[in-house]
Design a protein around this motif. Structure first.
Motif, PDB file in Angstrom:
ATOM      1  N   ILE B 125      36.900  13.395  40.098  1.00 31.98           N
ATOM      2  CA  ILE B 125      38.117  13.292  39.306  1.00 31.98           C
ATOM      3  C   ILE B 125      38.621  11.920  39.856  1.00 31.98           C
ATOM      4  O   ILE B 125      39.120  11.109  38.998  1.00 31.98           O
ATOM      5  CB  ILE B 125      39.155  14.293  39.433  1.00 31.98           C
ATOM      6  CG1 ILE B 125      38.444  15.511  38.815  1.00 31.98           C
ATOM      7  CG2 ILE B 125      40.305  14.173  39.233  1.00 31.98           C
ATOM      8  CD1 ILE B 125      39.083  16.971  39.047  1.00 31.98           C
ATOM      9  N   ARG B 129      39.332   8.587  37.309  1.00 35.45           N
ATOM     10  CA  ARG B 129      40.878   8.447  36.873  1.00 35.45           C
ATOM     11  C   ARG B 129      40.982   7.184  37.571  1.00 35.45           C
ATOM     12  O   ARG B 129      41.562   6.094  36.812  1.00 35.45           O
ATOM     13  CB  ARG B 129      41.516   9.793  37.416  1.00 35.45           C
ATOM     14  CG  ARG B 129      43.054   9.160  37.180  1.00 35.45           C
ATOM     15  CD  ARG B 129      43.585   9.316  35.708  1.00 35.45           C
ATOM     16  NE  ARG B 129      44.859   9.035  35.697  1.00 35.45           N
ATOM     17  CZ  ARG B 129      45.277   8.767  34.253  1.00 35.45           C
ATOM     18  NH1 ARG B 129      44.852   8.800  33.224  1.00 35.45           N
ATOM     19  NH2 ARG B 129      46.769   8.738  34.211  1.00 35.45           N
ATOM     20  N   TYR B 136      43.336  11.543  31.270  1.00 34.92           N
ATOM     21  CA  TYR B 136      42.991  12.961  31.574  1.00 34.92           C
ATOM     22  C   TYR B 136      42.332  13.851  30.710  1.00 34.92           C
ATOM     23  O   TYR B 136      41.461  14.697  31.026  1.00 34.92           O
ATOM     24  CB  TYR B 136      44.512  13.588  31.895  1.00 34.92           C
ATOM     25  CG  TYR B 136      45.299  12.974  33.011  1.00 34.92           C
ATOM     26  CD1 TYR B 136      46.659  12.497  32.901  1.00 34.92           C
ATOM     27  CD2 TYR B 136      44.664  13.184  34.154  1.00 34.92           C
ATOM     28  CE1 TYR B 136      47.432  12.124  33.986  1.00 34.92           C
ATOM     29  CE2 TYR B 136      45.399  12.954  35.184  1.00 34.92           C
ATOM     30  CZ  TYR B 136      46.683  12.158  35.321  1.00 34.92           C
ATOM     31  OH  TYR B 136      47.297  11.763  36.346  1.00 34.92           O
ATOM     32  N   ILE B 139      38.639  13.271  31.383  1.00 35.66           N
ATOM     33  CA  ILE B 139      38.247  13.779  32.300  1.00 35.66           C
ATOM     34  C   ILE B 139      38.089  15.234  32.442  1.00 35.66           C
ATOM     35  O   ILE B 139      36.850  15.790  32.780  1.00 35.66           O
ATOM     36  CB  ILE B 139      39.204  13.366  33.461  1.00 35.66           C
ATOM     37  CG1 ILE B 139      38.991  11.881  33.756  1.00 35.66           C
ATOM     38  CG2 ILE B 139      38.755  14.284  34.889  1.00 35.66           C
ATOM     39  CD1 ILE B 139      40.146  11.548  34.829  1.00 35.66           C
ATOM     40  N   ALA B 140      38.967  15.824  31.599  1.00 33.57           N
ATOM     41  CA  ALA B 140      39.017  17.258  31.365  1.00 33.57           C
ATOM     42  C   ALA B 140      37.742  17.711  30.645  1.00 33.57           C
ATOM     43  O   ALA B 140      37.191  18.768  30.913  1.00 33.57           O
ATOM     44  CB  ALA B 140      40.542  17.854  30.513  1.00 33.57           C
ATOM     45  N   ILE B 150      42.994  19.274  36.221  1.00 33.07           N
ATOM     46  CA  ILE B 150      42.613  17.861  36.603  1.00 33.07           C
ATOM     47  C   ILE B 150      43.808  17.081  37.356  1.00 33.07           C
ATOM     48  O   ILE B 150      43.464  16.698  38.358  1.00 33.07           O
ATOM     49  CB  ILE B 150      42.356  17.115  35.364  1.00 33.07           C
ATOM     50  CG1 ILE B 150      41.129  17.640  34.605  1.00 33.07           C
ATOM     51  CG2 ILE B 150      42.119  15.772  35.600  1.00 33.07           C
ATOM     52  CD1 ILE B 150      39.938  17.724  35.364  1.00 33.07           C
TER      53      ILE B 150
END
Lengths: 214, 174
Positions: B125, B129, B136, B139-140, B150
């Protein structure tokens, strides 16, 4: 005690504060506390520094040679088995890095060639014959298994077992289904099993003391 | 299919390589992971929806990195990491280099090393990021986790890095 006078309350909110996710009132309370608390001020400063250092880390370009290798490998891929073969071949360990491995693979290849050239004479116990497509499909699975053997010189113990399930045991299962269990078991699986057992012993016995790959 | 694969490979090659390099810290291992991911991309290029390719690629990359980390956990790798940690500790205690550029380089090496040692999923993560500037939402989807999770993990990961780097950076500041 007002929450903003509590250092724990403040420190739980440092990261959301750095990301601008605190409500306006909480952000102001946090800043007021930090202005009067040296310990929390150091925490905030450290948090800012870590984030700044992380964001300053560069992205890296993938070397062209990596993509070129992939393009060359995928040029011949038509089936899922060939895809797995390509991934096994892409592994950096030289298949022929160890003499025992070389001898074993040559022996397996020789047996395979013998069986496949003699396929018109190979029959199951009930006299059944296998089509060219069935034999070729089984051959594809066996080649995947052989390629994964080359991967194993970098692995030991439980990791080896997991990889062997995917790379050796399962393709062999499929080969037996495709070309007849009796055929594959008698002329390939048993000799392969003996050879892999011996090579496993050799790998574990001759692994360099520091375990580093060459 | 070949054209589509070629376009996708060009679009994601650097992202996968960067992610693998920061996760594994060895160019050879990062190249192996990138190769593996690109070959899987070839196999699935035709069936991937355009909007989901990025998340799919990062998911595959993450699994490949996790596998690579597991393969490293032989006694010799642990020994090597112990040696690295001891050398790092000696560097901190000794104060390291004094000129600005060398200190900046050492700080960068310290944070890269700390990042590589960070546990999953925090490491992934943070790399996605802070270094790769993924949203976000992206990434999620890549991690197959809720968005709020996250954020929580990002903050926890940063806190873990601070705990590991505190002495190093406070020595710098002194």
């Amino acid at each position: 005690m007002r929450p903003e006078n509590n250092c724990t309350w403040v420190r739980e909110r440092i990261d959301p504060h750095l990301d601008g996710e605190l409500r306006a009132g909480d952000a102001e309370r946090l800043e007021r506390h930090v202005a009067g608390c040296a310990a929390c001020a150091r925490e905030v400063e450290l948090a800012r520094r870590v984030v700044a250092e992380l964001r300053a880390l560069p992205t890296h370009g993938c070397p062209d040679a990596v993509v070129a290798r992939v393009e060359a490998l995928v040029a011949g891929i038509q089936t899922p088995a060939q895809g797995r073969l390509a991934r096994a071949r892409a592994w950096r360990t030289a298949v022929f890095a160890r003499p025992a491995m070389t001898v074993m693979l040559v022996a397996i290849a020789a047996v395979t060639v013998f069986v496949l050239t003699q396929r018109h004479r190979v029959a199951g116990p009930a006299g059944e014959r296998y089509t060219q497509a069935e034999v070729e499909a089984a051959r594809g699975e066996l080649m995947v298994a052989f390629a994964y053997v080359g991967k194993y010189s970098r692995m030991t113990g439980s990791i080896l077992r997991e990889e062997m399930d995917e790379g050796l045991v399962e393709p062999l299962d499929r080969a037996m289904t495709q070309a007849g269990g009796h055929v594959v078991e008698e002329v390939l699986v048993k000799p392969v099993g003996r050879a892999v057992t011996e090579s496993q012993k050799e790998i574990l016995e001759t692994m360099p003391a520091d375990g580093r790959s060459r | 299919m070949r054209d589509r694969f070629h376009k996708l490979a060009q679009a994601y090659r650097d992202r996968v390589y960067t992610y693998a390099l920061y996760s594994l810290r060895r160019r050879e291992d990062a190249e192996d992971v990138t190769q593996d991911v690109l070959i899987k991309l070839w196999e699935h290029a035709d069936s991937l929806q355009e909007a989901r390719v990025g998340a799919w690629v990062m998911r595959v990359a993450r699994n490949a990195v996790i596998d690579a980390h597991r393969r490293r956990r032989t006694r010799s790798e642990i020994l090597a990491e112990t040696v690295d940690a001891e050398e790092a500790a000696r560097t901190v205690a000794g104060g390291g280099a004094t000129d600005g550029r060398a200190r900046a380089r050492e700080a960068r090496e310290a944070i890269e090393a700390a990042l590589e040692r960070l546990a999953e999923p925090y490491r992934s993560i943070i790399v996605m990021r802070e270094i790769q500037e993924m949203s976000y939402g992206e990434i999620a989807e890549s991690m197959e986790m809720p968005l709020n999770t996250i954020k929580v993990y990002l903050h926890r990961g940063r806190a873990m890095l601070r705990a590991e780097l505190q002495e190093r950076f406070e020595t710098d500041a002194a």
